[in-house]
Design a protein around this motif. Structure first.
Motif, PDB file in Angstrom:
ATOM      1  N   THR A  58      46.895 113.178 140.867  1.00  0.00           N
ATOM      2  CA  THR A  58      46.128 114.090 140.017  1.00  0.00           C
ATOM      3  C   THR A  58      44.721 114.230 140.573  1.00  0.00           C
ATOM      4  O   THR A  58      44.293 113.489 141.468  1.00  0.00           O
ATOM      5  CB  THR A  58      46.075 113.602 138.555  1.00  0.00           C
ATOM      6  N   GLN A  59      43.999 115.199 140.027  1.00  0.00           N
ATOM      7  CA  GLN A  59      42.631 115.444 140.459  1.00  0.00           C
ATOM      8  C   GLN A  59      41.725 115.507 139.237  1.00  0.00           C
ATOM      9  O   GLN A  59      42.119 116.008 138.186  1.00  0.00           O
ATOM     10  CB  GLN A  59      42.543 116.771 141.209  1.00  0.00           C
ATOM     11  N   TYR A  60      40.512 114.994 139.401  1.00  0.00           N
ATOM     12  CA  TYR A  60      39.489 115.085 138.365  1.00  0.00           C
ATOM     13  C   TYR A  60      38.327 115.865 138.949  1.00  0.00           C
ATOM     14  O   TYR A  60      37.910 115.608 140.087  1.00  0.00           O
ATOM     15  CB  TYR A  60      39.015 113.696 137.929  1.00  0.00           C
ATOM     16  N   GLY A  61      37.807 116.838 138.202  1.00  0.00           N
ATOM     17  CA  GLY A  61      36.706 117.635 138.709  1.00  0.00           C
ATOM     18  C   GLY A  61      35.555 117.738 137.727  1.00  0.00           C
ATOM     19  O   GLY A  61      35.750 117.708 136.508  1.00  0.00           O
ATOM     20  N   GLU A  62      34.340 117.840 138.279  1.00  0.00           N
ATOM     21  CA  GLU A  62      33.123 118.097 137.508  1.00  0.00           C
ATOM     22  C   GLU A  62      32.348 119.197 138.215  1.00  0.00           C
ATOM     23  O   GLU A  62      32.308 119.227 139.451  1.00  0.00           O
ATOM     24  CB  GLU A  62      32.238 116.858 137.439  1.00  0.00           C
ATOM     25  N   GLY A  63      31.756 120.100 137.428  1.00  0.00           N
ATOM     26  CA  GLY A  63      31.035 121.184 138.064  1.00  0.00           C
ATOM     27  C   GLY A  63      29.958 121.782 137.193  1.00  0.00           C
ATOM     28  O   GLY A  63      29.754 121.370 136.047  1.00  0.00           O
ATOM     29  N   GLN A  64      29.279 122.773 137.781  1.00  0.00           N
ATOM     30  CA  GLN A  64      28.243 123.503 137.079  1.00  0.00           C
ATOM     31  C   GLN A  64      28.190 124.912 137.641  1.00  0.00           C
ATOM     32  O   GLN A  64      28.653 125.167 138.750  1.00  0.00           O
ATOM     33  CB  GLN A  64      26.876 122.843 137.203  1.00  0.00           C
ATOM     34  N   GLY A  65      27.633 125.805 136.825  1.00  0.00           N
ATOM     35  CA  GLY A  65      27.568 127.180 137.285  1.00  0.00           C
ATOM     36  C   GLY A  65      26.590 128.014 136.494  1.00  0.00           C
ATOM     37  O   GLY A  65      25.937 127.539 135.550  1.00  0.00           O
ATOM     38  N   LEU A  66      26.510 129.277 136.901  1.00  0.00           N
ATOM     39  CA  LEU A  66      25.586 130.234 136.316  1.00  0.00           C
ATOM     40  C   LEU A  66      26.311 131.555 136.132  1.00  0.00           C
ATOM     41  O   LEU A  66      26.877 132.089 137.092  1.00  0.00           O
ATOM     42  CB  LEU A  66      24.380 130.433 137.245  1.00  0.00           C
ATOM     43  N   MET A  67      26.318 132.047 134.902  1.00  0.00           N
ATOM     44  CA  MET A  67      26.862 133.369 134.613  1.00  0.00           C
ATOM     45  C   MET A  67      25.698 134.322 134.404  1.00  0.00           C
ATOM     46  O   MET A  67      24.728 133.980 133.717  1.00  0.00           O
ATOM     47  CB  MET A  67      27.738 133.343 133.363  1.00  0.00           C
ATOM     48  N   ILE A  68      25.804 135.513 135.000  1.00  0.00           N
ATOM     49  CA  ILE A  68      24.755 136.519 134.897  1.00  0.00           C
ATOM     50  C   ILE A  68      25.374 137.808 134.372  1.00  0.00           C
ATOM     51  O   ILE A  68      26.380 138.278 134.907  1.00  0.00           O
ATOM     52  CB  ILE A  68      24.084 136.778 136.260  1.00  0.00           C
ATOM     53  N   THR A  69      24.767 138.364 133.322  1.00  0.00           N
ATOM     54  CA  THR A  69      25.234 139.634 132.763  1.00  0.00           C
ATOM     55  C   THR A  69      24.660 140.786 133.582  1.00  0.00           C
ATOM     56  O   THR A  69      23.713 140.598 134.355  1.00  0.00           O
ATOM     57  CB  THR A  69      24.810 139.802 131.297  1.00  0.00           C
ATOM     58  N   LYS A  70      25.209 141.983 133.381  1.00  0.00           N
ATOM     59  CA  LYS A  70      24.718 143.156 134.123  1.00  0.00           C
ATOM     60  C   LYS A  70      23.260 143.466 133.831  1.00  0.00           C
ATOM     61  O   LYS A  70      22.566 144.030 134.681  1.00  0.00           O
ATOM     62  CB  LYS A  70      25.586 144.370 133.818  1.00  0.00           C
ATOM     63  N   ASP A  71      22.776 143.079 132.642  1.00  0.00           N
ATOM     64  CA  ASP A  71      21.366 143.341 132.317  1.00  0.00           C
ATOM     65  C   ASP A  71      20.464 142.149 132.653  1.00  0.00           C
ATOM     66  O   ASP A  71      19.315 142.087 132.242  1.00  0.00           O
ATOM     67  CB  ASP A  71      21.200 143.778 130.863  1.00  0.00           C
ATOM     68  N   GLY A  72      20.996 141.173 133.420  1.00  0.00           N
ATOM     69  CA  GLY A  72      20.173 140.090 133.949  1.00  0.00           C
ATOM     70  C   GLY A  72      20.025 138.866 133.079  1.00  0.00           C
ATOM     71  O   GLY A  72      19.308 137.941 133.442  1.00  0.00           O
ATOM     72  N   LYS A  73      20.702 138.803 131.956  1.00  0.00           N
ATOM     73  CA  LYS A  73      20.640 137.600 131.126  1.00  0.00           C
ATOM     74  C   LYS A  73      21.543 136.535 131.746  1.00  0.00           C
ATOM     75  O   LYS A  73      22.539 136.839 132.387  1.00  0.00           O
ATOM     76  CB  LYS A  73      21.056 137.919 129.699  1.00  0.00           C
TER      77      LYS A  73
END
Length: 134
Positions: A58-73
């Motif tokens: 099995t695999q265990y994962g941890e992560g992070q990210g950034l979502m950006i809307t079309k109007d820059g939020k």
């Protein structure tokens, strides 16, 4: 309680590298870019996660990210999950994301876990589905 489906994105793995193994289980870092919709808003998602390959397959994962809307939020997320890889190179994960959001429409995500299903095929194409966990 599992709530409504709140989003779906698809994308592509953009980078992978094996991390130094200092006597532990092997680790791989993966980055991706994807587009789709969360709570009815079109977004671009960029993220990186580290997968630990465990002795039982099995695999265990941890992560992070950034979502950006079309109007820059923006909204940032951190998450973790578990998964498996098949012999053909495809992998699937299940887990939870935790958001810190700026778009007022997404404020409710700051108070819940967002459950996900993530799949990546042998060519690095990704797909994720999201549900609010109330």
């Amino acid at each position: 309680m599992l709530g409504e489906k709140i989003g779906e994105i698809s994308g592509k793995v953009t980078m992978q590298r094996v991390l130094p193994n200092l006597g532990g289980d092997p680790k791989m870092e993966t980055s991706f870019q994807a587009t789709g919709s969360v709570l009815g808003t079109d977004i671009k998602d960029t993220g990186t996660y580290v997968t630990i390959f465990r002795p039982d397959g099995t695999q265990y994962g941890e992560g992070q990210g950034l979502m950006i809307t079309k109007d820059g939020k923006t909204a940032t997320w951190t998450g973790h999950g578990v998964g498996t890889m098949k012999k053909d190179g495809t992998a699937t994960y299940r887990g939870a994301l935790y958001f810190q959001t700026m778009p007022p429409k997404w404020a409710r995500l700051n108070k819940v876990a967002v459950l996900f299903e993530y799949a990546v095929d042998a060519e690095g194409n990704t797909h994720s589905d999201y549900w609010e966990w109330k």
